[in-house]
Structures are given as structure tokens and as C-alpha cells.
Design a protein around this motif. Structure first.
Motif, PDB file in Angstrom:
ATOM      1  N   MET A 193      35.886  27.012  44.558  1.00  0.00           N
ATOM      2  CA  MET A 193      34.905  28.063  44.300  1.00  0.00           C
ATOM      3  C   MET A 193      35.417  29.038  43.235  1.00  0.00           C
ATOM      4  SD  MET A 193      33.084  30.694  47.012  1.00  0.00           S
ATOM      5  CE  MET A 193      32.792  29.348  48.161  1.00  0.00           C
ATOM      6  N   LEU A 194      36.706  29.373  43.327  1.00  0.00           N
ATOM      7  CA  LEU A 194      37.287  30.299  42.356  1.00  0.00           C
ATOM      8  C   LEU A 194      37.364  29.668  40.969  1.00  0.00           C
ATOM      9  CD1 LEU A 194      38.547  33.131  42.084  1.00  0.00           C
ATOM     10  CD2 LEU A 194      40.780  32.064  42.461  1.00  0.00           C
ATOM     11  N   VAL A 195      37.738  28.405  40.902  1.00  0.00           N
ATOM     12  CA  VAL A 195      37.779  27.700  39.619  1.00  0.00           C
ATOM     13  C   VAL A 195      36.388  27.652  38.995  1.00  0.00           C
ATOM     14  CG1 VAL A 195      38.164  25.455  38.515  1.00  0.00           C
ATOM     15  CG2 VAL A 195      39.828  26.323  40.164  1.00  0.00           C
ATOM     16  N   ASP A 196      35.370  27.374  39.814  1.00  0.00           N
ATOM     17  CA  ASP A 196      33.998  27.369  39.308  1.00  0.00           C
ATOM     18  C   ASP A 196      33.583  28.756  38.817  1.00  0.00           C
ATOM     19  OD1 ASP A 196      33.523  24.702  39.643  1.00  0.00           O
ATOM     20  OD2 ASP A 196      32.470  24.895  41.557  1.00  0.00           O
ATOM     21  N   ARG A 197      34.076  29.787  39.476  1.00  0.00           N
ATOM     22  CA  ARG A 197      33.793  31.158  39.045  1.00  0.00           C
ATOM     23  C   ARG A 197      34.364  31.398  37.656  1.00  0.00           C
ATOM     24  NH1 ARG A 197      32.598  35.983  37.939  1.00  0.00           N
ATOM     25  NH2 ARG A 197      32.464  37.677  39.439  1.00  0.00           N
ATOM     26  N   ILE A 198      35.594  30.933  37.438  1.00  0.00           N
ATOM     27  CA  ILE A 198      36.252  31.095  36.141  1.00  0.00           C
ATOM     28  C   ILE A 198      35.500  30.326  35.057  1.00  0.00           C
ATOM     29  CG2 ILE A 198      38.363  30.582  34.844  1.00  0.00           C
ATOM     30  CD1 ILE A 198      39.885  30.997  37.522  1.00  0.00           C
ATOM     31  N   ARG A 199      35.019  29.141  35.421  1.00  0.00           N
ATOM     32  CA  ARG A 199      34.289  28.300  34.456  1.00  0.00           C
ATOM     33  C   ARG A 199      32.862  28.769  34.219  1.00  0.00           C
ATOM     34  NH1 ARG A 199      36.249  22.489  37.020  1.00  0.00           N
ATOM     35  NH2 ARG A 199      38.324  22.448  36.032  1.00  0.00           N
TER      36      ARG A 199
END
Length: 384
Positions: A193-199
């Protein structure tokens, strides 16, 4: 305590009306803070304007409305709205436009705020109960867990002060044995979820709140019987798709007084119930007495994650081996190959999807690290 009720909306007028109808059936709703985000695109205009009309036509309580001139997005809208409400109140209840409350939802939230205001370990209260069965108690209407729910929830001003959009929390927890255990138990999904937030693939504010509560070793409260029904997983939302895996029915009976225990410990039954949603079987079995063969697991990737329960059923995991990852996973050390000699184990299980790479690793383990062939097993063959 003085509690503010915040409702966040964008362009779903029928959903919002159901939320407001639910709130109107609750006692002690004298004032609402209504927030509508600014228009994102012309395709949304018709429903967006209907939402504004719904807000302006509320006549059954005092309304403090805020209409954003520009589209701020979900995260900024909610965080700024909560900050605004808490500038005037001791606690906040947060409802998005798809979270329909039961008639006793507000009573439940305010009673929890009063009861646990001095228990600083409790960070979040939610009226939503996840769709699994945990045995209730004649002495309690709630259970405690380590995962926040953002559906019909609330918190106190002093707890919310710790909220921050800190992208370093995840890595800090992975470097700490105990915190990595909590992360795996309550937030297995948060890294993605955090990686998707960054992307830029999501605009989640809740990922940071969930991580902060886990990092702090915080507790969250949920009722055994759900007081919130999420009607937004119908494909109508900007930030969510279509799903029925979180469907629940509202509690059929109305209560005026809730049984709230002094004992706030998380039970093993609750930990087990949360594993299919957010947890890890490695974390669940961490403190259990084991009579299985001990193993080092080579690879903490997709093959292991898909088969984590089966691996834990077969082995007592001593540690993990991975060249690309560091720290801990679920309280277990992640080793480099050169550290293997410092550990005792019965089997080295290679959890790599690529068969050729698995064979190469096995040969390296035999020739360079003197591990007997009979002590090496291939996950790609065993778990498929």
C-alpha cells in the motif's frame, strides 16, 4: 469530553444521503462538520453538485460546511478536516460518504472515548467489525486488535497529534525484532500500500495511521457486532473498486449502554482471526510451542508469501535467508548466506520460483557452506 463529528464527501449523493439518514437516527447529534472536496473533472460535476445540494439542505442539526475550491484529494482532505475538527474538540468521529452508521453508533463511540481517554495505548475506535466470527463475552461488547479501521472511526486529539506522513516508518519497524513481529501480525499489506502511495496509485492517508499505531504498539477497538456498514464497495467510488469480502450486516439490536472492559489485552483468537486479512502465519506462530523440524527459509518473496501457512505447518522457522533484504520479518532475522553457519537447523528450504536459480543456490549451499544435500529442500517442488 467534547466530540466533533466529521463527514467527508465528494460526488456520491445517494451514498451520502444514507450516511446522513443513519446519523439522524442517532442521539446527541447536534452538530456536523461536512467537508466536500473540490471538483476533480467535469465528468464528476453532476453528482458533485448534487452532493453540495444535499449538504446545504441538512436542516435537522447545526452544520459547519467546508467546500474546497480545488480538488485536494482524499488524503489531504481528510487529514486537514480532522485537524480542523480537533482544533475545536477533544475527540473526533470520522465518517466518509459510504459508511452508514447504526442508530447507536454515536453512543458507542462517545462511551469508548470517555472510558479509555486516559489509556494512552488505545489509539483508534471503530464502529465497524470485520466479517469474521470472534466469540463475544457477557462482560464485553468489544474486542481489541492492532489494526485500525478507517470505516466509521474516531480518535482523541492527543493520539492524532502523532499522525504523520512518514515514509520511513516501515523500514524502521523492519529493523526492530518486536516491531517487525507486530507489523507482520497487523500490517502484512501495508508495504504494498505504501509503495503504491509513492507511485501515485493510491491517495491513502490511512496507511500512515495504520503504520503509526503499529509502530507505537497501539491498540484499536471494534465492536463484536458491526455498527457500520460500508456501502461504497460497489464500484461507485473514485478510490475503491467492487468487492463483497468486507460485507457485514448492521447489529440488529439497539443499545444505549455498552460493556467496555478494563482488560484491554488482545486475545490469541483475535490474532488468528485477523491473519487472513492483514496478518502473517509466521507472526501468529512466533510464540507457539513447536514440535516440527526447524528450518531456514531461503527467500522471502512471492513463493513464500503464497504458501506461508503451509510452510509454518511443516517447519519451525528459525530465520530467513535473503541477499536483497535486511532486518527482520515477523520477528525472525533475515540473514545473508555468510551468516548461516551461526544457526542450527534441520532443513534449508529454498523458496525461489525459478527452478534453475533454486538448483544454483542449492549447489552453492553444498559446496560453499557445507550444508548436506539431504538437508536441502526445494519449495518450488513441494509447494505448487
Amino acid at each position: 469530553m467534547k466530540t466533533g463529528i466529521a463527514v467527508f464527501a465528494y460526488n456520491r449523493s445517494r451514498h451520502l444521503q444514507q450516511v446522513l439518514d443513519g446519523l439522524q437516527k442517532n442521539r446527541n447529534v447536534d452538530k456536523l462538520y461536512l467537508f466536500q472536496d473540490g471538483l476533480k473533472c467535469e465528468a464528476h460535476r453532476r453528482e458533485w453538485e448534487k452532493v453540495r445540494d444535499v449538504i446545504k439542505n441538512i436542516a435537522w442539526c447545526e452544520v459547519q460546511s467546508s467546500f474546497a475550491k480545488e480538488n485536494r484529494g482524499l488524503a489531504d482532505s481528510i487529514v486537514e478536516g480532522i485537524n480542523h475538527v480537533l482544533a475545536e474538540n477533544d475527540a473526533v468521529i470520522v465518517l466518509e460518504d459510504d459508511c452508514v452508521p447504526a442508530p447507536d453508533f454515536i453512543d458507542f463511540m462517545e462511551q469508548c472515548f470517555e472510558k479509555y481517554q486516559n489509556n494512552k495505548r488505545i489509539y483508534s475506535v471503530s464502529g465497524y467489525s470485520y466479517p469474521f466470527h470472534i466469540r463475544g463475552s457477557s462482560e464485553s461488547d468489544v474486542y481489541f486488535c492492532g489494526r485500525i479501521s478507517s470505516w466509521g472511526w474516531g480518535t482523541w486529539k492527543d493520539r492524532w497529534k502523532k499522525y504523520e506522513q512518514d515514509y520511513g516508518m516501515l523500514q524502521r519497524m523492519k529493523k526492530d525484532k518486536e516491531k517487525s513481529l507486530c507489523l507482520a501480525l497487523w500490517g502484512r499489506d501495508l508495504e504494498e500500500m505504501l509503495v503504491d502511495r509513492i507511485r501515485g496509485n493510491n491517495d491513502s492517508w490511512a496507511v500512515f495511521w495504520a503504520l503509526k499505531v503499529i509502530e507505537e504498539g497501539g491498540l484499536c477497538i471494534n465492536p463484536f457486532e458491526s455498527l457500520i456498514q460500508n456501502i461504497g464497495l460497489d464500484g461507485s467510488g473514485v478510490h475503491c473498486g467492487k468487492s463483497d469480502c468486507f460485507d457485514v450486516r448492521l447489529c440488529p439490536k439497539k443499545q444505549e449502554e455498552f460493556l467496555l472492559p478494563d482488560n484491554t489485552e488482545i486475545t490469541p483468537e483475535t490474532e488468528k482471526a485477523f491473519v487472513p486479512f492483514y496478518g502473517s502465519y509466521t507472526a501468529l506462530t512466533y510464540r507457539q510451542k513447536k514440535d516440527r523440524r526447524s528450518a531456514l527459509i531461503y527467500g522471502v518473496g512471492s513463493l513464500f508469501s503464497v504458501n506461508e501457512k503451509r510452510v509454518n505447518d511443516d517447519y519451525d522457522i528459525v530465520a530467513f535467508v535473503d541477499r536483497n533484504k535486511k532486518g527482520y520479518y515477523a520477528g525472525k532475522k533475515i540473514l545473508l548466506p555468510d551468516e548461516i553457519e551461526n544457526y542450527e537447523f534441520d532443513k534449508l528450504v529454498i523458496m525461489i520460483r525459478d527452478e534453475k536459480e533454486s538448483i544454483r543456490i542449492a549447489e552453492e549451499m553444498v559446496h560453499r557452506y557445507s550444508i548436506p544435500k539431504e538437508n536441502i529442500e526445494f519449495g518450488i517442488g513441494k509447494y505448487h
